[in-house]
Scaffold this active site. Sequence first.
Site, PDB file in Angstrom:
ATOM      1  CB  THR A   1      -0.872  -0.040   1.267  1.00  0.00           C
ATOM      2  OG1 THR A   1      -1.745  -1.143   1.140  1.00  0.00           O
ATOM      3  CG2 THR A   1      -1.658   1.220   1.477  1.00  0.00           C
TER       4      THR A   1
ATOM      5  CB  VAL B   1     -13.149  -4.128   0.873  1.00  0.00           C
ATOM      6  CG1 VAL B   1     -12.763  -2.716   1.271  1.00  0.00           C
ATOM      7  CG2 VAL B   1     -14.007  -4.109  -0.390  1.00  0.00           C
ATOM      8  N   GLY B   2      -9.880  -4.319   1.790  1.00  0.00           N
ATOM      9  CA  GLY B   2      -8.954  -4.256   2.917  1.00  0.00           C
ATOM     10  C   GLY B   2      -9.193  -3.031   3.777  1.00  0.00           C
ATOM     11  CG  ASP B   3      -5.799  -1.652   5.914  1.00  0.00           C
ATOM     12  OD1 ASP B   3      -5.575  -2.418   4.953  1.00  0.00           O
ATOM     13  OD2 ASP B   3      -4.936  -0.879   6.370  1.00  0.00           O
TER      14      ASP B   3
ATOM     15  CB  THR C   1       1.363  -0.096   4.478  1.00  0.00           C
ATOM     16  OG1 THR C   1       1.624  -1.259   3.682  1.00  0.00           O
ATOM     17  CG2 THR C   1       2.613   0.256   5.262  1.00  0.00           C
TER      18      THR C   1
ATOM     19  CB  THR D   1      -1.887  -8.116   8.112  1.00  0.00           C
ATOM     20  OG1 THR D   1      -1.538  -7.452   9.336  1.00  0.00           O
ATOM     21  CG2 THR D   1      -0.736  -9.017   7.734  1.00  0.00           C
TER      22      THR D   1
HETATM   23  N1  ASP Z   1      -3.228  -2.993   3.878  1.00  0.00           N
HETATM   24  C1  ASP Z   1      -3.373  -3.424   2.519  1.00  0.00           C
HETATM   25  C2  ASP Z   1      -4.557  -4.327   2.377  1.00  0.00           C
HETATM   26  O1  ASP Z   1      -4.789  -5.136   3.247  1.00  0.00           O
HETATM   27  C3  ASP Z   1      -2.201  -4.161   2.003  1.00  0.00           C
HETATM   28  C4  ASP Z   1      -0.938  -3.414   2.084  1.00  0.00           C
HETATM   29  O2  ASP Z   1      -0.720  -2.594   2.978  1.00  0.00           O
HETATM   30  O3  ASP Z   1      -0.089  -3.677   1.232  1.00  0.00           O
HETATM   31  O4  ASP Z   1      -5.211  -4.260   1.379  1.00  0.00           O
END
Ligand code: ASP
Length: 327
Positions: free
Chosen positions: A194, A223-225, A245, A247
């Site tokens: 991210t 969908v992520g954070d 950025t 998990t």
């Molecule tokens: N946080 C991001 C997600 O889970 C991934 C990342 O930080 O690379 O989509």
Amino acid sequence: MTIPVIAIHGGAGTITRASLTAEDEARYHQALADIVAAGQAVLNAGGSALEAVTEAVRLLEDCPLFNAGHGAVYTSEGKHELDACVMNGTDLASGAVACVTNLRNPVLAARTVMEHSEHVLLVGPAAESFAARHGAVTVEPGYFHTDARHEQWLRVRGQSGMMLDHDAAAFTFKESAHGTAPVDPIDPDNKFGTVGAVALDMHGNVAAATSTGGITNKQAGRVGDTPLIGAGCYAANATAAISATGTGEVFIRTVAAYDVAARMAYAGATLQEAMEQVVMQVLPAYEGRGGLIAVDAQGNLELSFNTEGMYRGYARGGDTPVTAIYK
Ligand code: ASP
């Protein structure tokens, strides 16, 4: 007048220094420095923190070295689904898009949602057509392709088959030792890619923006954070602007970005204390790996991560940008 500050990140993860040529490393430093300088120029010209973070993240999206926009990772179906968010600390105005597949710059679409809709988060094809109606540049799916991300996906896909996103993220950690030699200073199988930016402008306002391709081999529709206010992105003048950025599922469950702000607001923690608690205690308690960058309205700046490295850079006022990868 406040001395402006900008900071950016381009993902966090495990270091494989051995695989890195001095040339590769220099490319990352140069890209980070150029993008910090671009955001800094916006701020030093009197631009708002919101404008500076939008511009920095737009450039990070366009840079193939980072997992957002061009250079995004692949889903389990071999496609790209992008998430992004912007938030303005002045009035908590925010906009986000999730699971978009044909917008060149998801961060600009997020800004469009913020400025031209009554909503905060739009997803999928409806988000795409809304953004396009407001002038967003659309691209063919092939635009997001890079050989490096495609090879990364083929490695993970072959080993994992169908997998829940959270398991897929954990799996990439376990299997990283078996990957082929990466060109990326941070092992791409072990990296969260991210991108994000936080800024404080001359007028004392903060803002944050975050954008991502997500996690390699993620399930379609996941969908992520990143596009979720309070999880991967948050900004309030009363506390701080924060971009994450890592998990994503753990950042959602712990409401990581907002947790930093809440510790400041309710427990009187300094930015430094709040960041240390969230990154080094809260996230690891749930196997959350990654990092956060943050700036508060007093100009305090923190770039914290619990992995071995995080691409990052920052600058204050007219100072030369500082960039770093490892601890
Ligand atoms: N946080 C991001 C997600 O889970 C991934 C990342 O930080 O690379 O989509």
